[in-house]
Enzyme design. Structure first.
Site, short mmCIF file in Angstrom:
data_model
loop_
_atom_site.label_atom_id
_atom_site.label_comp_id
_atom_site.label_asym_id
_atom_site.label_seq_id
_atom_site.Cartn_x
_atom_site.Cartn_y
_atom_site.Cartn_z
N THR A 31 0.83 -1.20 0.00
CA THR A 31 0.00 0.00 0.00
C THR A 31 0.87 1.25 0.00
O THR A 31 2.01 1.25 0.46
CB THR A 31 -0.93 0.04 1.23
OG1 THR A 31 -0.17 0.38 2.40
CG2 THR A 31 -1.63 -1.29 1.44
N ASP A 55 -3.80 5.98 2.42
CA ASP A 55 -3.27 7.09 3.23
C ASP A 55 -3.55 6.71 4.67
O ASP A 55 -4.72 6.56 5.07
CB ASP A 55 -3.99 8.39 2.86
CG ASP A 55 -3.52 9.59 3.66
OD1 ASP A 55 -2.90 9.40 4.73
OD2 ASP A 55 -3.80 10.73 3.24
N ASN A 82 5.14 1.02 8.18
CA ASN A 82 6.35 1.67 7.67
C ASN A 82 6.12 3.11 7.22
O ASN A 82 7.05 3.92 7.25
CB ASN A 82 6.89 0.85 6.49
CG ASN A 82 7.95 1.59 5.71
OD1 ASN A 82 9.06 1.80 6.18
ND2 ASN A 82 7.60 2.02 4.50
N SER A 133 10.71 1.97 13.34
CA SER A 133 11.05 3.13 14.15
C SER A 133 12.33 3.76 13.60
O SER A 133 12.46 3.93 12.39
CB SER A 133 11.21 2.69 15.62
OG SER A 133 11.50 3.80 16.44
N TYR A 147 10.29 14.88 15.17
CA TYR A 147 10.43 13.55 14.59
C TYR A 147 10.81 12.55 15.68
O TYR A 147 10.22 11.46 15.77
CB TYR A 147 11.49 13.57 13.49
CG TYR A 147 11.77 12.21 12.89
CD1 TYR A 147 10.80 11.56 12.13
CD2 TYR A 147 13.00 11.58 13.07
CE1 TYR A 147 11.04 10.32 11.58
CE2 TYR A 147 13.25 10.33 12.52
CZ TYR A 147 12.27 9.70 11.77
OH TYR A 147 12.51 8.47 11.22
N LYS A 151 8.77 9.09 17.17
CA LYS A 151 9.37 7.76 17.22
C LYS A 151 9.51 7.26 18.66
O LYS A 151 9.33 6.06 18.91
CB LYS A 151 10.72 7.77 16.51
CG LYS A 151 10.62 7.98 15.00
CD LYS A 151 9.79 6.89 14.32
CE LYS A 151 9.80 7.02 12.81
NZ LYS A 151 8.98 5.96 12.16
N THR A 182 18.19 5.63 1.46
CA THR A 182 16.86 5.74 0.87
C THR A 182 16.62 7.20 0.49
O THR A 182 17.54 8.03 0.55
CB THR A 182 15.79 5.29 1.87
OG1 THR A 182 15.74 6.24 2.95
CG2 THR A 182 16.08 3.91 2.43
#
Length: 288
Positions: A31, A55, A82, A133, A147, A151, A182
């Protein structure tokens, strides 16, 4: 053959986890908010792949995605939370609206999707919740306070959830990556502060330049991470917390050492705060 539901599967960790699961012979519901690229990347796996738009801040879309996964494959064995992004910048430069968006995606989205999946897993008396995480959930980093907060919250919830779900045969694993190669630091995955305060101008510009310079030069290999997560889901006794990569391994050990050292340094004061309860002999004397 396990059936997976993976969020944020159009790139980065999500894509590589989906690829690894499919290569291992499993079935995947992949997804993403913009899922079009998933077909190009993973279409060769045929009917073992289902692609669903999602979403994670949309509760109706979450229900539809879970229903689609159960209709297609009959069960959900592994949920990978994720989907997320990085809201960076000093706290004072981040608006309340931006903070709300960060928590809606990184935390509340995982809450909602897990809540939607758990009835099926409880019915199966099996399943595995994998929450992606970060080392930013173990250690605070200046310039990333919001951020990190999202987490850290994910970590506390996941660790507690593990105990709640174990009686149903459902396992929970926190994956804590360090810096991986990434698109996380691209503009499509990261936001910086949206206020301007002169006192922070030099600092904020310097931190952003450092992060931009590190983009696509990180040491972690997302392909190897995908395969490692498949291995974790096949383990007889998977960990509640998994340090992903050498940087994360070092951070986890460093953090453990810091906590131990701080506890010992303030031990006398810490241990002086309990009420002095009388012993059994004192109680017997008082009531004689």
């Amino acid at each position: 053959m396990s059936s997976w539901l993976i969020t944020g599967a159009n790139r980065g960790f999500g894509l590589e986890i989906a690829r690894a699961a499919l290569e291992a012979g499993d079935r995947v519901v992949a997804t993403a908010r913009k899922p079009e690229s998933i077909h190009a990347a993973l279409g060769r796996f045929g009917n073992r792949l289902a692609v669903v738009p999602l979403d994670v801040t949309d509760n109706e879309a979450i229900s539809a995605a879970v229903d689609a996964a159960l209709e297609r494959f009959g069960r959900i064995d592994v949920l990978v939370n994720n989907a997320g992004y990085g809201q960076l910048g000093p706290f004072e430069l981040v608006s309340p609206e931006a903070i709300a968006r960060q928590f809606s995606t990184n935390l509340f989205g995982a809450f909602a999707l897990t809540r939607a999946v758990l009835p099926a897993m409880r019915s199966q008396r099996s399943g595995h919740i994998v929450n992606i995480s970060s080392i930013s959930g173990i250690k605070g980093f200046d310039g990333s306070s919001i951020y990190c907060a999202s987490k850290f919250a994910l970590e506390g919830w996941s660790e507690s959830l593990a105990g709640e779900l174990a009686p149903f045969g459902i396992r929970t694993t926190l994956v804590e990556p360090g810096r991986f190669r990434t698109d996380f630091l691209d503009a499509s995955s990261v936001s910086h502060g949206n206020f301007a305060i002169d006192d922070y101008a030099d600092y904020a510009a310097r931190r952003k330049a450092e992060l931009d310079a590190a983009n696509h030069r990180q040491a972690g290999d997302p392909v190897r991470l995908g395969r490692a997560i498949v291995e974790l889901t096949r383990a007889a006794h998977p960990p509640v917390r998994f340090a992903a990569g050498r940087e994360a391994y070092d951070v986890l050990l460093e953090r453990a050492g810091q906590l131990e050292a701080q506890a010992h340094a303030w031990a006398d004061l810490s241990l002086s705060l309990d009420i002095d309860e009388p012993g059994p002999l004192a109680n017997a004397t008082r009531h004689a």
